[in-house]
Design a protein around this motif. Structure first.
Motif, PDB file in Angstrom:
ATOM      1  N   ASN A  20      44.538 -39.506  23.096  1.00  0.00           N
ATOM      2  CA  ASN A  20      44.526 -40.910  23.527  1.00  0.00           C
ATOM      3  C   ASN A  20      45.448 -41.159  24.715  1.00  0.00           C
ATOM      4  OD1 ASN A  20      42.669 -41.635  21.499  1.00  0.00           O
ATOM      5  ND2 ASN A  20      44.323 -41.917  20.013  1.00  0.00           N
ATOM      6  N   LYS A  21      45.653 -40.125  25.520  1.00  0.00           N
ATOM      7  CA  LYS A  21      46.451 -40.247  26.730  1.00  0.00           C
ATOM      8  C   LYS A  21      45.572 -40.003  27.962  1.00  0.00           C
ATOM      9  CE  LYS A  21      50.395 -40.534  24.439  1.00  0.00           C
ATOM     10  NZ  LYS A  21      51.238 -41.755  24.441  1.00  0.00           N
ATOM     11  N   VAL A  22      45.862 -40.738  29.022  1.00  0.00           N
ATOM     12  CA  VAL A  22      45.210 -40.488  30.305  1.00  0.00           C
ATOM     13  C   VAL A  22      45.910 -39.292  30.943  1.00  0.00           C
ATOM     14  CG1 VAL A  22      44.766 -41.367  32.615  1.00  0.00           C
ATOM     15  CG2 VAL A  22      44.476 -42.864  30.624  1.00  0.00           C
ATOM     16  N   LEU A  23      45.137 -38.282  31.317  1.00  0.00           N
ATOM     17  CA  LEU A  23      45.709 -37.049  31.838  1.00  0.00           C
ATOM     18  C   LEU A  23      45.471 -36.902  33.336  1.00  0.00           C
ATOM     19  CD1 LEU A  23      44.717 -34.438  29.095  1.00  0.00           C
ATOM     20  CD2 LEU A  23      46.644 -36.033  29.142  1.00  0.00           C
ATOM     21  N   ASN A  24      46.439 -36.309  33.994  1.00  0.00           N
ATOM     22  CA  ASN A  24      46.244 -35.838  35.360  1.00  0.00           C
ATOM     23  C   ASN A  24      45.807 -34.380  35.278  1.00  0.00           C
ATOM     24  OD1 ASN A  24      47.145 -38.274  36.577  1.00  0.00           O
ATOM     25  ND2 ASN A  24      49.271 -37.638  36.297  1.00  0.00           N
ATOM     26  N   VAL A  25      44.682 -34.081  35.887  1.00  0.00           N
ATOM     27  CA  VAL A  25      44.098 -32.749  35.777  1.00  0.00           C
ATOM     28  C   VAL A  25      43.907 -32.174  37.171  1.00  0.00           C
ATOM     29  CG1 VAL A  25      42.202 -31.368  34.826  1.00  0.00           C
ATOM     30  CG2 VAL A  25      42.890 -33.505  33.691  1.00  0.00           C
ATOM     31  N   SER A  26      44.357 -30.933  37.352  1.00  0.00           N
ATOM     32  CA  SER A  26      44.207 -30.274  38.648  1.00  0.00           C
ATOM     33  C   SER A  26      43.905 -28.795  38.431  1.00  0.00           C
ATOM     34  CB  SER A  26      45.493 -30.427  39.480  1.00  0.00           C
ATOM     35  OG  SER A  26      46.593 -29.798  38.829  1.00  0.00           O
ATOM     36  N   SER A  27      43.554 -28.137  39.500  1.00  0.00           N
ATOM     37  CA  SER A  27      43.286 -26.699  39.462  1.00  0.00           C
ATOM     38  C   SER A  27      44.107 -26.034  40.558  1.00  0.00           C
ATOM     39  CB  SER A  27      41.787 -26.412  39.659  1.00  0.00           C
ATOM     40  OG  SER A  27      41.532 -25.019  39.652  1.00  0.00           O
ATOM     41  N   PRO A  28      45.377 -25.714  40.278  1.00  0.00           N
ATOM     42  CA  PRO A  28      46.231 -25.106  41.314  1.00  0.00           C
ATOM     43  C   PRO A  28      45.613 -23.867  41.938  1.00  0.00           C
ATOM     44  CG  PRO A  28      47.555 -25.794  39.450  1.00  0.00           C
ATOM     45  CD  PRO A  28      46.123 -25.961  39.031  1.00  0.00           C
ATOM     46  N   ARG A  91      45.480 -27.320  35.134  1.00  0.00           N
ATOM     47  CA  ARG A  91      46.730 -27.910  34.671  1.00  0.00           C
ATOM     48  C   ARG A  91      46.433 -29.303  34.137  1.00  0.00           C
ATOM     49  NH1 ARG A  91      52.478 -28.076  37.837  1.00  0.00           N
ATOM     50  NH2 ARG A  91      52.604 -26.069  36.760  1.00  0.00           N
ATOM     51  N   LEU A  92      46.861 -29.542  32.877  1.00  0.00           N
ATOM     52  CA  LEU A  92      46.691 -30.834  32.223  1.00  0.00           C
ATOM     53  C   LEU A  92      48.070 -31.464  32.074  1.00  0.00           C
ATOM     54  CD1 LEU A  92      44.417 -29.471  29.357  1.00  0.00           C
ATOM     55  CD2 LEU A  92      43.605 -30.603  31.425  1.00  0.00           C
ATOM     56  N   VAL A  93      48.236 -32.675  32.599  1.00  0.00           N
ATOM     57  CA  VAL A  93      49.551 -33.324  32.588  1.00  0.00           C
ATOM     58  C   VAL A  93      49.457 -34.656  31.858  1.00  0.00           C
ATOM     59  CG1 VAL A  93      51.476 -34.167  33.975  1.00  0.00           C
ATOM     60  CG2 VAL A  93      50.094 -32.241  34.803  1.00  0.00           C
ATOM     61  N   GLY A  94      50.288 -34.811  30.811  1.00  0.00           N
ATOM     62  CA  GLY A  94      50.354 -36.058  30.065  1.00  0.00           C
ATOM     63  C   GLY A  94      51.622 -36.822  30.376  1.00  0.00           C
ATOM     64  N   ASP A  95      52.086 -37.610  29.411  1.00  0.00           N
ATOM     65  CA  ASP A  95      53.274 -38.438  29.616  1.00  0.00           C
ATOM     66  C   ASP A  95      54.562 -37.646  29.550  1.00  0.00           C
ATOM     67  OD1 ASP A  95      51.575 -40.586  29.766  1.00  0.00           O
ATOM     68  OD2 ASP A  95      51.888 -41.209  27.678  1.00  0.00           O
ATOM     69  N   THR A  96      54.585 -36.608  28.702  1.00  0.00           N
ATOM     70  CA  THR A  96      55.834 -35.891  28.443  1.00  0.00           C
ATOM     71  C   THR A  96      55.757 -34.400  28.704  1.00  0.00           C
ATOM     72  OG1 THR A  96      55.254 -35.564  26.103  1.00  0.00           O
ATOM     73  CG2 THR A  96      56.492 -37.571  26.665  1.00  0.00           C
ATOM     74  N   HIS A  97      54.540 -33.845  28.653  1.00  0.00           N
ATOM     75  CA  HIS A  97      54.372 -32.406  28.786  1.00  0.00           C
ATOM     76  C   HIS A  97      53.168 -32.087  29.660  1.00  0.00           C
ATOM     77  CE1 HIS A  97      56.847 -32.570  25.139  1.00  0.00           C
ATOM     78  NE2 HIS A  97      57.130 -31.282  25.326  1.00  0.00           N
ATOM     79  N   LEU A  98      53.111 -30.844  30.082  1.00  0.00           N
ATOM     80  CA  LEU A  98      51.930 -30.338  30.764  1.00  0.00           C
ATOM     81  C   LEU A  98      51.501 -29.048  30.082  1.00  0.00           C
ATOM     82  CD1 LEU A  98      52.551 -27.622  32.712  1.00  0.00           C
ATOM     83  CD2 LEU A  98      53.721 -29.336  34.079  1.00  0.00           C
ATOM     84  N   VAL A  99      50.241 -28.692  30.292  1.00  0.00           N
ATOM     85  CA  VAL A  99      49.689 -27.433  29.804  1.00  0.00           C
ATOM     86  C   VAL A  99      49.031 -26.723  30.981  1.00  0.00           C
ATOM     87  CG1 VAL A  99      47.868 -26.392  28.400  1.00  0.00           C
ATOM     88  CG2 VAL A  99      49.372 -28.131  27.407  1.00  0.00           C
ATOM     89  N   ASP A 100      49.427 -25.476  31.194  1.00  0.00           N
ATOM     90  CA  ASP A 100      48.802 -24.621  32.198  1.00  0.00           C
ATOM     91  C   ASP A 100      47.961 -23.574  31.491  1.00  0.00           C
ATOM     92  OD1 ASP A 100      49.858 -25.853  34.422  1.00  0.00           O
ATOM     93  OD2 ASP A 100      51.518 -24.449  34.663  1.00  0.00           O
ATOM     94  N   ILE A 101      46.752 -23.348  32.001  1.00  0.00           N
ATOM     95  CA  ILE A 101      45.867 -22.331  31.445  1.00  0.00           C
ATOM     96  C   ILE A 101      45.557 -21.326  32.535  1.00  0.00           C
ATOM     97  CG2 ILE A 101      43.643 -21.883  30.345  1.00  0.00           C
ATOM     98  CD1 ILE A 101      43.760 -24.752  29.248  1.00  0.00           C
ATOM     99  N   ASN A 102      45.970 -20.092  32.304  1.00  0.00           N
ATOM    100  CA  ASN A 102      45.789 -19.009  33.267  1.00  0.00           C
ATOM    101  C   ASN A 102      44.733 -18.023  32.768  1.00  0.00           C
ATOM    102  OD1 ASN A 102      48.573 -20.057  33.696  1.00  0.00           O
ATOM    103  ND2 ASN A 102      48.676 -18.475  35.263  1.00  0.00           N
TER     104      ASN A 102
END
Length: 259
Positions: A20-28, A91-102
């Protein structure tokens, strides 16, 4: 390749920070730019695991499907954002944490029809509350393939990987070459219950622990196993046999697991 408990642990952890969070999503790395652009700024409604598949459900009925394969890796980090480490596919970025998937084997957006087709190909997942063990037994009981091979077939039964396969069969005193059709329902029920127990322990302890009442080990993966990678059986003190099943190493004790 990560076993099922790793993916369920990731789904649990990511659900806490992203649901239920809006995420910032990118592909470094740049290899998922179009998908990242579509997901960016959308609300993540749920995160769940199906066997070794990780699903992020977004508003608009689209889902991000990730399968790590042999070389993929997931890193969760607190904000502020550090520089990407290695080739980060998404890369998924929320309010407090981010998740990187390699390095995932699969990283794609699925619509509802495509997602249903994917989950329909996956066998009952021992870690999901909606798993149907009858469906798994029906497949196994019709097969002449060895139970050691069937346990790694994700369309038959999902979530069990190479180490858990060896350990569950040893704990249940089942030879890996026992044909599925010769496995009794009683033996299957014990196998299923043991798989649930061990993988739930794996999620809780974030490590493969198949030795009863043992704490996690001190190694990189913190595994505590009975015969996987071992020379001697802890039950009978006899030699452990190493075999190859579909090009994956497996172990069994010929004394404790007679055919």
């Amino acid at each position: 390749m990560p076993e099922g408990h790793t993916i369920h642990r990731a789904a649990r952890d990511h659900r806490k920070i992203f649901k239920n969070k809006v995420l910032n999503v990118s592909s470094p790395q740049g290899r998922f730019e179009d998908g990242a652009a579509w997901l960016d700024g959308r609300c993540c409604e749920e995160v769940e695991a199906f066997g070794k598949h990780l699903i992020y459900r977004f508003e608009g009925e689209q889902a991000l499907h990730v399968h790590l394969g042999l070389f993929g890796r997931i890193r969760k980090r607190p904000l502020p954002e550090p520089e990407p480490r290695g080739a980060v596919r998404v890369r998924l970025v929320g309010d407090t944490h981010l998740v990187d998937i390699n390095g995932p084997a699969a990283c794609e957006i699925l619509d509802p029809v495509q997602l249903a087709a994917l989950t329909g190909r996956i066998g009952p997942d021992v870690l999901r509350p909606d798993a149907d063990p009858d469906r798994a037994f029906a497949r196994i009981s019709r097969s002449r393939s060895g139970i050691g091979k069937l346990l790694m077939n994700q369309s038959v039964l999902a979530g069990i990987g190479n180490i858990y396969r060896t350990e569950i069969l040893w704990r249940q005193r089942l030879h890996p070459d026992l044909p599925g059709k010769d496995l009794t329902r009683e033996a299957f029920d014990r196998l299923w219950a043991d798989a649930v127990h061990l993988l739930e322990t794996g999620v809780k302890r974030n490590a493969i622990i198949t030795v009863d009442a043992a704490p996690p080990g001190r190694g990189r993966y913190r595994e505590r196993t009975n015969i996987f990678g071992k020379d001697t059986c802890p039950a009978c003190l006899g030699p452990v046999t190493r075999v190859e099943i579909d090009m994956r190493r497996a172990f069994f004790c010929p004394t404790c697991q007679p055919i």
